[in-house]
Structure formats: C-alpha cells, structure tokens
Design a protein around this motif. Structure first.
Motif, PDB file in Angstrom:
ATOM      1  N   GLU A 202       5.209  -3.827  10.499  1.00 55.75           N
ATOM      2  CA  GLU A 202       3.692  -3.092  10.591  1.00 55.75           C
ATOM      3  C   GLU A 202       2.532  -4.216  11.810  1.00 55.75           C
ATOM      4  O   GLU A 202       2.178  -3.701  11.969  1.00 55.75           O
ATOM      5  CB  GLU A 202       3.172  -4.011   9.078  1.00 55.75           C
ATOM      6  CG  GLU A 202       2.125  -3.765   8.159  1.00 55.75           C
ATOM      7  CD  GLU A 202       1.779  -1.988   8.597  1.00 55.75           C
ATOM      8  OE1 GLU A 202       0.336  -2.227   9.139  1.00 55.75           O
ATOM      9  OE2 GLU A 202       2.796  -1.194   7.905  1.00 55.75           O
ATOM     10  N   ARG A 237       9.167   4.242   4.541  1.00 50.49           N
ATOM     11  CA  ARG A 237       8.187   3.575   3.716  1.00 50.49           C
ATOM     12  C   ARG A 237       6.916   3.451   5.370  1.00 50.49           C
ATOM     13  O   ARG A 237       5.597   3.888   5.176  1.00 50.49           O
ATOM     14  CB  ARG A 237       8.281   3.177   2.674  1.00 50.49           C
ATOM     15  CG  ARG A 237       9.285   3.697   1.502  1.00 50.49           C
ATOM     16  CD  ARG A 237       8.772   4.051   0.629  1.00 50.49           C
ATOM     17  NE  ARG A 237       8.923   2.325  -0.172  1.00 50.49           N
ATOM     18  CZ  ARG A 237      10.016   2.168  -0.544  1.00 50.49           C
ATOM     19  NH1 ARG A 237      11.122   3.257  -0.319  1.00 50.49           N
ATOM     20  NH2 ARG A 237      10.261   1.077   0.095  1.00 50.49           N
ATOM     21  N   GLU A 240       6.703   6.459   7.922  1.00 51.45           N
ATOM     22  CA  GLU A 240       6.027   7.425   6.755  1.00 51.45           C
ATOM     23  C   GLU A 240       4.777   7.440   7.020  1.00 51.45           C
ATOM     24  O   GLU A 240       3.610   8.226   6.967  1.00 51.45           O
ATOM     25  CB  GLU A 240       6.155   7.905   6.174  1.00 51.45           C
ATOM     26  CG  GLU A 240       7.760   8.627   5.961  1.00 51.45           C
ATOM     27  CD  GLU A 240       8.577   8.590   4.893  1.00 51.45           C
ATOM     28  OE1 GLU A 240       7.779   7.947   3.632  1.00 51.45           O
ATOM     29  OE2 GLU A 240       9.859   9.402   4.133  1.00 51.45           O
ATOM     30  N   ARG A 241       4.443   5.977   6.495  1.00 52.35           N
ATOM     31  CA  ARG A 241       2.411   5.894   6.650  1.00 52.35           C
ATOM     32  C   ARG A 241       1.754   5.840   7.718  1.00 52.35           C
ATOM     33  O   ARG A 241       0.584   6.407   8.234  1.00 52.35           O
ATOM     34  CB  ARG A 241       2.269   4.237   5.941  1.00 52.35           C
ATOM     35  CG  ARG A 241       2.899   4.468   3.933  1.00 52.35           C
ATOM     36  CD  ARG A 241       1.688   3.136   3.780  1.00 52.35           C
ATOM     37  NE  ARG A 241       2.579   1.718   4.014  1.00 52.35           N
ATOM     38  CZ  ARG A 241       3.640   1.347   3.937  1.00 52.35           C
ATOM     39  NH1 ARG A 241       4.062   1.791   2.874  1.00 52.35           N
ATOM     40  NH2 ARG A 241       4.217   0.168   4.217  1.00 52.35           N
ATOM     41  N   ARG A 242       2.636   5.526   9.250  1.00 55.34           N
ATOM     42  CA  ARG A 242       2.159   4.849  10.271  1.00 55.34           C
ATOM     43  C   ARG A 242       1.921   6.325  11.218  1.00 55.34           C
ATOM     44  O   ARG A 242       2.029   6.613  12.154  1.00 55.34           O
ATOM     45  CB  ARG A 242       2.392   4.132  10.844  1.00 55.34           C
ATOM     46  CG  ARG A 242       2.184   2.473  10.403  1.00 55.34           C
ATOM     47  CD  ARG A 242       0.643   2.278  10.674  1.00 55.34           C
ATOM     48  NE  ARG A 242       0.065   0.978  10.783  1.00 55.34           N
ATOM     49  CZ  ARG A 242      -0.382   0.614  10.971  1.00 55.34           C
ATOM     50  NH1 ARG A 242      -1.538   1.278  11.863  1.00 55.34           N
ATOM     51  NH2 ARG A 242      -1.276  -1.136  10.321  1.00 55.34           N
ATOM     52  N   LYS A 243       2.756   7.591  10.162  1.00 54.92           N
ATOM     53  CA  LYS A 243       2.600   9.116  11.171  1.00 54.92           C
ATOM     54  C   LYS A 243       3.888   8.971  12.052  1.00 54.92           C
ATOM     55  O   LYS A 243       4.272   9.794  12.447  1.00 54.92           O
ATOM     56  CB  LYS A 243       1.349   9.767  11.851  1.00 54.92           C
ATOM     57  CG  LYS A 243       0.242   9.804  10.308  1.00 54.92           C
ATOM     58  CD  LYS A 243      -0.073   9.771   9.248  1.00 54.92           C
ATOM     59  CE  LYS A 243      -0.711   9.897   8.688  1.00 54.92           C
ATOM     60  NZ  LYS A 243      -1.193  10.558   7.439  1.00 54.92           N
TER      61      LYS A 243
END
Length: 360
Positions: A202, A237, A240-243
C-alpha cells in the motif's frame, strides 16, 4: 544433456506451468569451497528445480563506474541455461562510488541515472539479443526477461532511507523505464516484501508506483503453513482495490528453517526441526498448487537451495534443501519432499536432468 527416463514414460498431466517451482541460489552455492560446480547444478535440475532466483550485486558487477564485470554471473546464467532453468536476478547492493552513503550496503544510489545504465547493460548482456548468447552459441539461449528490483526495501538492512517507499518507487520507475526501452517484452518485478507485506505494498502504491511494475512479489514468512496463503489473499485484496487484480503474484521466498534449538529463533513458531521443515514444505506446495489459479500465484521459490549450518547467527543457515554440516555436504529431509512434489506437479514419473524435457 540426456534424459534419465524414456520420454514415453511421461504420461502424467502437468499440474503447474513450467518454471513455477524454483529455489533461491545464493551464498555458498557460489562458493567453490562448498558447491561442487556443475555437479551441484545437475543435482538441482534432477531434483525438480525449474527456476532459480539469485542476487545480482551491483557493487560486484560494476565496482568502478562504467566498468562492468559479468564473469561470475555469466557462469551462473550459463549453468542454468544448460539445464533449462530460468533465472530471476535480484538487482541490489549499490557500489560505494554510486551510493548516497558510501560504506553502507543498504544505501540506495545517489543518482538514478547510474542505475538506469546498469539495467540497460544487464539486458544487453543477458536479454533476448544478449551478447552472452552470441558468445556461446553452443548453449540453448535462455534469455532473462524478468528483473526483480531490489530485495525487501521495507527493511532497514536493505534500504537505509526513511520513509523508504518514495525513494524506492523512484528507483523502480527508473528501472522500469530503462528495461522497457532495452527490451519492450521484459517484466519489471517488484522487490520481495516480507512481514506486513500488504502495508508495504500500500505504501508503494501511495508513492505513485502503479504502472511501473508487472509483478508483485512476497516473502510470507510465518509459522503456520495456512498463513502463508492468507498473506497472499490479503495482498491480493490490496491489488484489487488498486485496480491491479489481474497482475500476477510471485512468492520469491518461502521457508521454514530447521533451526529450532540450534540458532536464534526467527520469531514465534517459525523455526522448526528437520522433520517439521519437510512436513511444512510438503503442505505448502500442496496448498499453493491448489490455490495458485485463484490467487494468480505464478511462481514459487524455496529459500534456499544450499546453506551452511552455523556459519552465522541466523536460523536461515538451516534453511537449505542441501546443507553443509560439519564440513560435509548432504541432503536435508526436505529435499526428498521437494523432489517428490516436483515429480507430481510437473507430471514426471521421475525427475529429468533438463527441466525442458519434463513435459506432457
């Protein structure tokens, strides 16, 4: 190099892609006092290894600015190519002349242009049109197309700048640009992330790294086998949130040192016995093979192939599938498990001497 069993015996179905199962080749493997040269590489290939991950230390390759010494890595890359093994280099270790902090092996480079020139030189030597292959037409070309940029930069022992993510991402972007210019089909591989790797990833995204790497890599060191996959799921995950849901994950270090009662504890129940190492390796390979498609885990490397017991204070001295014990080089119980798993996963009734020959 000849096949150990008739090709017609290869009737089982391969469960993983070629090159999925590998080992880290470092330390004593490159020391002639321990490794027996070609014999050790033959042992690796006949044990089911299909890929190796190894450190390419910048300070050794370019000890003086603009003067490259590829001799040691040439031998390693050729040894792997002769046996059909893919090589994943880990580019790390700034030379003093290029370092922000001379004398500190964890220092990043002062000028990123120096690192860009290094990456271009490496592709020119080992890439698809590399000079190494032109000089050795007798060896089937096995060009290096994936390059791992540094190792565990979220640890101060490898990256001495805080906060670490912005400066690491600047290096990553520089490397990616140089690699794509030298070989448009190359892969820029993120540094292996240990510990709370999802937080480290992140931080990398927050520093603006998206679009500058092609593979996320993890070092899920934890005592319980099931938690290694749990780490991958948490990281997935974040992706996925970060495309980046479709981007592959590589586990570039997986290990349980058989160091219980022999060396410092590496934390919790991470250290184990020889029997525990073998059983955890067996369980982990089965679990990752089962989950690899769902989680897009495209490679897995055991840490490490060869280690010397008690040479340092680290428990990782007992992590090798092959180990030097009291001056004698021998197999660990985990090697038997590794080889058996490789036969099953690669669809071979017996492991062959050349990784390219084990096919359905």
């Amino acid at each position: 190099m000849g096949l150990l069993v008739p090709a017609t015996a290869h009737a089982a179905k391969r469960q993983v892609p070629r090159g999925w199962l590998g080992v880290v080749a470092d330390g004593p493997l490159n020391d002639p006092a321990y490794a027996q040269g070609p014999a050790e590489w033959d042992k690796m290939a006949t044990s089911g290894v299909e890929a190796v991950r190894t450190a390419f230390y910048w300070r050794s390759i370019e000890p003086t600015a603009g003067q490259y010494d590829f001799s040691v890595k040439d031998q390693l890359v050729l040894a792997a190519a002769k046996r059909g093994l893919g090589v994943l280099p880990v580019i790390q270790g700034t030379p003093d002349w290029a370092a922000r902090t001379a004398g500190d092996p964890a220092s990043p480079p002062r000028d990123l242009a120096d690192f860009a020139r290094l990456m271009t030189a490496l592709v020119t030597r080992y890439g698809p049109n590399g000079s190494l292959w032109l000089e050795h037409p007798e060896v089937a070309k096995q060009p290096i197309r994936a390059w791992q940029i540094w190792n565990e930069p979220n640890l101060t022992r490898y990256w001495n700048v805080a906060p670490w993510a912005p400066s690491y991402v600047a290096l990553l972007k520089t490397a990616d640009k140089a690699l794509k210019a030298a070989d448009p089909g190359s892969q820029t591989v993120l540094a292996g992330l240990p510990n709370e790797s999802w937080k480290a990833l992140e931080a990398i995204y927050k520093a603006g790294a998206r679009g500058s790497f092609d593979v996320v890599t993890l070092h899920p060191y934890t005592g319980k086998v099931e938690n290694t996959v749990r780490v991958v799921k948490i990281v997935r995950r974040v992706m996925e949130r970060r495309k980046d849901a479709k981007m592959p994950i590589w586990v570039t270090e997986l290990s349980w040192p058989a160091s219980a009662g022999k060396a410092k504890q590496e934390g919790g129940d991470f250290a184990t016995t020889d029997a525990g190492q073998a059983s955890r390796l067996d369980a982990a390979l089965k679990l990752f093979a089962k989950e690899r498609k769902a989680l897009r885990v495209e490679r897995l490397y055991w840490y490490t192939w060869l280690s010397v017991e008690g040479i340092t204070a680290s428990g990782f001295d007992y992590s090798g599938l092959r180990r030097v014990r009291n001056g004698v080089l021998q197999d660990s119980p985990a090697l038997t498990v590794f080889t058996r798993a490789a036969r099953r996963l690669q669809g071979c009734p017996k492991v062959v001497a050349d990784a390219r020959r084990c096919r359905t």
